[in-house]
Design an enzyme around this catalytic site. Structure first.
Site, PDB file in Angstrom:
ATOM      1  CB  SER A 199      -4.673  11.033  -8.916  1.00 10.86           C
ATOM      2  OG  SER A 199      -4.292  10.010  -9.802  1.00 10.86           O
ATOM      3  CG  HIS A 229      -2.026   7.236  -6.250  1.00 11.51           C
ATOM      4  ND1 HIS A 229      -1.826   6.484  -7.371  1.00 11.51           N
ATOM      5  CD2 HIS A 229      -2.891   8.234  -6.614  1.00 11.51           C
ATOM      6  CE1 HIS A 229      -2.532   6.991  -8.378  1.00 11.51           C
ATOM      7  NE2 HIS A 229      -3.185   8.060  -7.944  1.00 11.51           N
ATOM      8  CG  HIS A 276      -1.417  -1.765  -9.896  1.00  9.97           C
ATOM      9  ND1 HIS A 276      -2.743  -1.730 -10.274  1.00  9.97           N
ATOM     10  CD2 HIS A 276      -0.924  -0.524 -10.143  1.00  9.97           C
ATOM     11  CE1 HIS A 276      -3.023  -0.531 -10.742  1.00  9.97           C
ATOM     12  NE2 HIS A 276      -1.941   0.226 -10.666  1.00  9.97           N
ATOM     13  NE  ARG A 285       1.454   2.509 -15.328  1.00  6.12           N
ATOM     14  CZ  ARG A 285       0.824   2.961 -14.239  1.00  6.12           C
ATOM     15  NH1 ARG A 285       0.340   4.195 -14.222  1.00  6.12           N
ATOM     16  NH2 ARG A 285       0.688   2.203 -13.166  1.00  6.12           N
ATOM     17  CG  ASP A 331       5.098   4.867  -8.882  1.00  6.74           C
ATOM     18  OD1 ASP A 331       5.234   5.846  -9.633  1.00  6.74           O
ATOM     19  OD2 ASP A 331       4.010   4.551  -8.373  1.00  6.74           O
TER      20      ASP A 331
HETATM   21  N1  AMX Z   1       5.243  -5.008  -0.464  1.00  3.85           N
HETATM   22  C1  AMX Z   1       4.830  -5.678   0.653  1.00  3.85           C
HETATM   23  N2  AMX Z   1       3.540  -5.992   0.895  1.00  3.85           N
HETATM   24  C2  AMX Z   1       2.647  -5.676  -0.068  1.00  3.85           C
HETATM   25  C3  AMX Z   1       3.011  -5.033  -1.262  1.00  3.85           C
HETATM   26  C4  AMX Z   1       4.369  -4.676  -1.436  1.00  3.85           C
HETATM   27  N3  AMX Z   1       4.786  -4.019  -2.512  1.00  3.85           N
HETATM   28  N4  AMX Z   1       1.911  -4.848  -2.012  1.00  3.85           N
HETATM   29  C5  AMX Z   1       0.886  -5.353  -1.305  1.00  3.85           C
HETATM   30  N5  AMX Z   1       1.327  -5.832  -0.134  1.00  3.85           N
HETATM   31  C6  AMX Z   1       0.521  -6.362   0.972  1.00  3.85           C
HETATM   32  C7  AMX Z   1      -0.453  -5.270   1.417  1.00  3.85           C
HETATM   33  O1  AMX Z   1       0.169  -4.334   2.283  1.00  3.85           O
HETATM   34  C8  AMX Z   1      -1.539  -6.075   2.063  1.00  3.85           C
HETATM   35  O2  AMX Z   1      -1.100  -6.464   3.344  1.00  3.85           O
HETATM   36  P1  AMX Z   1      -2.079  -6.416   4.639  1.00  3.85           P
HETATM   37  O3  AMX Z   1      -3.166  -7.393   4.314  1.00  3.85           O
HETATM   38  O4  AMX Z   1      -1.186  -6.838   5.756  1.00  3.85           O
HETATM   39  O5  AMX Z   1      -2.572  -4.995   4.730  1.00  3.85           O
HETATM   40  C9  AMX Z   1      -1.602  -7.323   1.188  1.00  3.85           C
HETATM   41  O6  AMX Z   1      -0.316  -7.399   0.539  1.00  3.85           O
HETATM   42  C10 AMX Z   1      -2.665  -7.310   0.132  1.00  3.85           C
HETATM   43  O7  AMX Z   1      -2.519  -6.188  -0.683  1.00  3.85           O
HETATM   44  P2  AMX Z   1      -3.061  -6.195  -2.200  1.00  3.85           P
HETATM   45  O8  AMX Z   1      -4.514  -6.545  -2.151  1.00  3.85           O
HETATM   46  O9  AMX Z   1      -2.182  -7.016  -3.048  1.00  3.85           O
HETATM   47  O10 AMX Z   1      -2.829  -4.705  -2.642  1.00  3.85           O
HETATM   48  P3  AMX Z   1      -3.806  -3.441  -2.537  1.00  3.85           P
HETATM   49  O11 AMX Z   1      -4.734  -3.480  -3.709  1.00  3.85           O
HETATM   50  O12 AMX Z   1      -4.421  -3.340  -1.193  1.00  3.85           O
HETATM   51  O13 AMX Z   1      -2.775  -2.262  -2.688  1.00  3.85           O
HETATM   52  C11 AMX Z   1      -0.862  -1.196  -3.573  1.00  3.85           C
HETATM   53  C12 AMX Z   1      -2.116  -2.021  -3.893  1.00  3.85           C
HETATM   54  C13 AMX Z   1      -0.256  -0.694  -4.859  1.00  3.85           C
HETATM   55  C14 AMX Z   1      -1.249  -0.019  -2.702  1.00  3.85           C
HETATM   56  C15 AMX Z   1       0.142  -2.141  -2.826  1.00  3.85           C
HETATM   57  O14 AMX Z   1       0.558  -3.168  -3.690  1.00  3.85           O
HETATM   58  C16 AMX Z   1       1.341  -1.379  -2.309  1.00  3.85           C
HETATM   59  O15 AMX Z   1       1.276  -0.825  -1.205  1.00  3.85           O
HETATM   60  N6  AMX Z   1       2.466  -1.310  -3.099  1.00  3.85           N
HETATM   61  C17 AMX Z   1       3.618  -0.527  -2.721  1.00  3.85           C
HETATM   62  C18 AMX Z   1       3.343   0.953  -2.960  1.00  3.85           C
HETATM   63  C19 AMX Z   1       3.328   1.276  -4.449  1.00  3.85           C
HETATM   64  O16 AMX Z   1       4.175   0.855  -5.205  1.00  3.85           O
HETATM   65  N7  AMX Z   1       2.335   2.066  -4.858  1.00  3.85           N
HETATM   66  C20 AMX Z   1       2.245   2.558  -6.256  1.00  3.85           C
HETATM   67  C21 AMX Z   1       1.130   1.905  -7.034  1.00  3.85           C
HETATM   68  C22 AMX Z   1       1.039   2.498  -8.436  1.00  3.85           C
HETATM   69  C23 AMX Z   1       0.595   3.915  -8.374  1.00  3.85           C
HETATM   70  O17 AMX Z   1      -0.504   4.214  -7.957  1.00  3.85           O
HETATM   71  N8  AMX Z   1       1.434   4.842  -8.765  1.00  3.85           N
END
Ligand code: AMX
Length: 393
Positions: A199, A229, A276, A285, A331
């Site tokens: 964002s 996000h 994250h 947070r 979140d």
């Molecule tokens: N549950 C299961 N698998 C997860 C995970 C979770 N909470 N978080 C990361 N992973 C997986 C990814 O999907 C990815 O798998 P892939 O290689 O098969 O695609 C792998 O772990 C590596 O991911 P990463 O490098 O640790 O994370 P990222 O930087 O690519 O993404 C984020 C970060 C937040 C998008 C990811 O942790 C996620 O999807 N979390 C759940 C959604 C969430 O809570 N989002 C809110 C974030 C805060 C915000 O912006 N408000």
């Protein structure tokens, strides 16, 4: 782009272990130092805008003056009221908010001045004026969406003697001081997370084309609306509902919780609220909200569930070996606080995030123009070109 240092953002810096600092202050420091709302232990969110913009913590009277300024600019133009009253009620609240913010650019003082001819050194003044207007109007637009979609469509008037969060709470239709305090905390902790998150970066990128603050922030809101996000706060609640269905009447033990989490992980891509892109420890947070819950809702069943998940999920994600950060983010906790105080519609949660995030992204946008930052235009290559270059070297 992870780890590529290519943005300048004055308002806050995110440390992977320590979490966010607004202008050098950690969240616990801010909750202590920022001026508090009258009769409340929680800070005034308007003081966060002041801090992010100026680098200084305002006095109570400075924050109060900003509350009055926001209240005095809160009215929506008639065409936005008409738009929100006619938009389909089943359109997601974030799409409604984004549409309203886009259409509010009819009011942009920056766009009008730019069309007449404006010196580059003057851009920031108009961007600041538009940003204050937009921050002032967001709670009214958000509350209209809430009242239209989930309630009777009626909305109270803004009270010029009240602070930003108090007005927002009563516009939404909540008169419990506990709700208002929770909202103050919510608005403070969601306001900014340095420049690279979707964002903030989108607002900065679109603003770099000299699109006005309404257009730039509407773009940021569209990014916030993604499930990885800001929409994660809605997804967490839906995930918790699925969890509870699978749990049924069974007692909550760590073994049972672990079994259900693993089952859900088979059918869902991610556990929302965990992981994250930058953080590598529990999000401060999350911890601020946990502390609030310990104090104000220790016996809440959702809080108990979220607490046991905190004990179980990181181990599971670590064992799975994919997520770089197995710890909860902001979140994972926000929705259950909102549920506790009666805001029970998860579809609306990201809109609250969208009101808060304006404080940081718009303060940053003012600095972008004050610093004369250029159009953002990174270079891209085709796969063919990349293959050619890799062969050549
Ligand atoms: N549950 C299961 N698998 C997860 C995970 C979770 N909470 N978080 C990361 N992973 C997986 C990814 O999907 C990815 O798998 P892939 O290689 O098969 O695609 C792998 O772990 C590596 O991911 P990463 O490098 O640790 O994370 P990222 O930087 O690519 O993404 C984020 C970060 C937040 C998008 C990811 O942790 C996620 O999807 N979390 C759940 C959604 C969430 O809570 N989002 C809110 C974030 C805060 C915000 O912006 N408000």
């Amino acid at each position: 782009m992870r780890g590529v240092k290519c943005l300048v953002t004055e308002t806050s810096v995110l440390d992977p272990l320590e979490g966010i600092r607004y202008r050098g202050y950690s969240l616990p420091e801010l909750l202590n130092k920022l001026p508090k709302a009258k009769g409340s232990a929680q800070p005034l969110p308007e003081s966060v805008f002041w801090l992010l913009l100026t680098g200084e913590i305002p006095s109570f009277s400075q924050a109060e003056a900003l509350s009055k300024e926001f209240a005095s600019r809160a009215d929506l133009p008639a065409h936005i009221v008409q738009l929100l009253n006619n938009i389909p009620a089943d359109l997601h609240p974030m799409s409604q908010l984004s549409a309203a913010v886009t259409a509010m650019n009819s009011e942009s003082k920056f766009a009008k001045a730019y069309a007449k001819g404006l010196k580059k050194s003057e851009y920031w003044r108009y961007v600041l004026d538009d940003s204050i207007d937009l921050i002032s109007k967001l709670p009214v637009a958000a509350a209209m969406i809430y009242r239209n979609v989930f309630k009777d469509g009626k909305i109270k008037a803004v009270d010029y003697s009240e602070d930003y969060a108090q007005n927002f709470a009563s516009l939404l239709g909540f008169d419990d001081p506990g709700f208002t305090d929770m909202l103050r905390l919510y608005l403070v902790i969601h306001a900014d997370h340095e420049g690279g998150n979707v964002s903030a970066h989108t607002t900065h990128l679109v603003g770099s084309a000299l699109s006005d603050p309404y257009l730039a922030y509407a773009a940021g809101l569209n990014g916030l609306a993604g499930p990885l996000h800001g929409l994660a706060n809605q997804q967490v609640l839906l995930w918790l509902e699925k969890f509870k269905k699978l749990l049924g009447d069974s007692p909550i033990t760590k073994e049972k919780v672990s079994e259900i989490v693993l089952k859900l992980l088979e059918s869902e891509n991610v556990i929302p609220g965990y992981g994250h892109a930058v953080l590598r420890r529990t999000d401060p947070r999350y911890l601020c909200q946990r502390e609030f819950a310990h104090k104000h809702l220790p016996d809440d069943s959702n809080f108990k569930l979220v607490s046991i998940l905190y004990e179980v999920v990181p181990d599971i994600l670590e064992r799975q070996g994919k997520a770089r950060n197995p710890w909860p983010n902001v979140d994972a906790h926000s929705g259950i606080l909102l549920q506790h105080y009666g805001l029970t519609e998860p579809n609306f949660y990201t809109v609250l995030f969208g009101v808060s995030r304006s404080l940081g992204t718009l303060a940053s946008l003012v600095w972008d123009r004050a610093l004369g930052l250029p159009l953002e235009r990174p270079k891209s290559l085709s796969t063919e070109k990349l293959k050619y270059l890799s062969k050549k070297h």
